[in-house]
Design a protein around this motif. Structure first.
Motif, short mmCIF file in Angstrom:
data_model
loop_
_atom_site.label_atom_id
_atom_site.label_comp_id
_atom_site.label_asym_id
_atom_site.label_seq_id
_atom_site.Cartn_x
_atom_site.Cartn_y
_atom_site.Cartn_z
N ILE A 9 -20.35 55.90 -54.59
CA ILE A 9 -19.45 56.67 -55.47
C ILE A 9 -18.46 55.74 -56.16
O ILE A 9 -18.23 55.85 -57.37
CB ILE A 9 -18.73 57.78 -54.67
N LEU A 30 -23.61 62.23 -59.43
CA LEU A 30 -22.73 62.70 -58.37
C LEU A 30 -22.77 64.22 -58.41
O LEU A 30 -22.51 64.83 -59.44
CB LEU A 30 -21.29 62.22 -58.58
N PRO A 45 -23.57 61.36 -53.83
CA PRO A 45 -24.42 60.63 -54.78
C PRO A 45 -25.89 60.91 -54.48
O PRO A 45 -26.31 60.89 -53.31
CB PRO A 45 -24.06 59.16 -54.50
#
Length: 140
Positions: A9, A30, A45
């Motif tokens: 992320i 995401l 993710p």
């Protein structure tokens, strides 16, 4: 897994939606989904399969684990989600509607992903679940 996902992320956000490392050559988004019990937004993710400018597909593979990932249960309970995607320069957050695929539609889509990324074929062989769920995300 949490530390790994946190790093993905962070890379995603730092690189305009293009993570580095393991996911460098993959399409990653995401997923922002609300917790079914808590109502708290969770971010995950995920690799995805594109279909032009329209829908995309995500896979509840959990690396072939014996149960579906928690995010999948949240998505089934509350199918209105957001995704963040980027092109390496800019990112955008897009509202999406999730739908779990079944039958031939699910089989065909999973097979496409497994051809592109062989680890998905390995996940399917490894899991003790009946199937690995495939979710279609369409703009809402």
């Amino acid at each position: 897994m949490s530390d790994f996902n946190d790093q993905v992320i962070a890379d995603f956000n730092a690189n305009g939606g293009k993570p580095a490392g393991y996911f460098e050559k993959a399409d990653v988004l995401l997923l922002h989904a609300e917790g079914a019990k808590t109502g708290i937004e969770r971010t995950q993710p995920l690799m995805y399969l594109k279909e032009g400018d329209g829908p995309c597909f995500i896979f509840a593979s959990y690396a072939g684990g014996p149960k579906d990932p928690a995010w999948f249960h949240n998505l089934v309970a509350k199918p209105d989600v957001d995704i963040s995607i980027g092109d390496g320069t800019t990112m955008k957050r897009v509202p999406m509607q999730a739908r779990v695929l079944e039958g031939t539609e699910r089989e065909t889509t999973y097979a496409r992903m497994a051809r592109l990324f062989p680890q998905f074929a390995e996940y399917e062989e490894k899991t003790t679940r009946d199937i690995i769920p495939v979710i279609k995300l369409s703009p809402r």
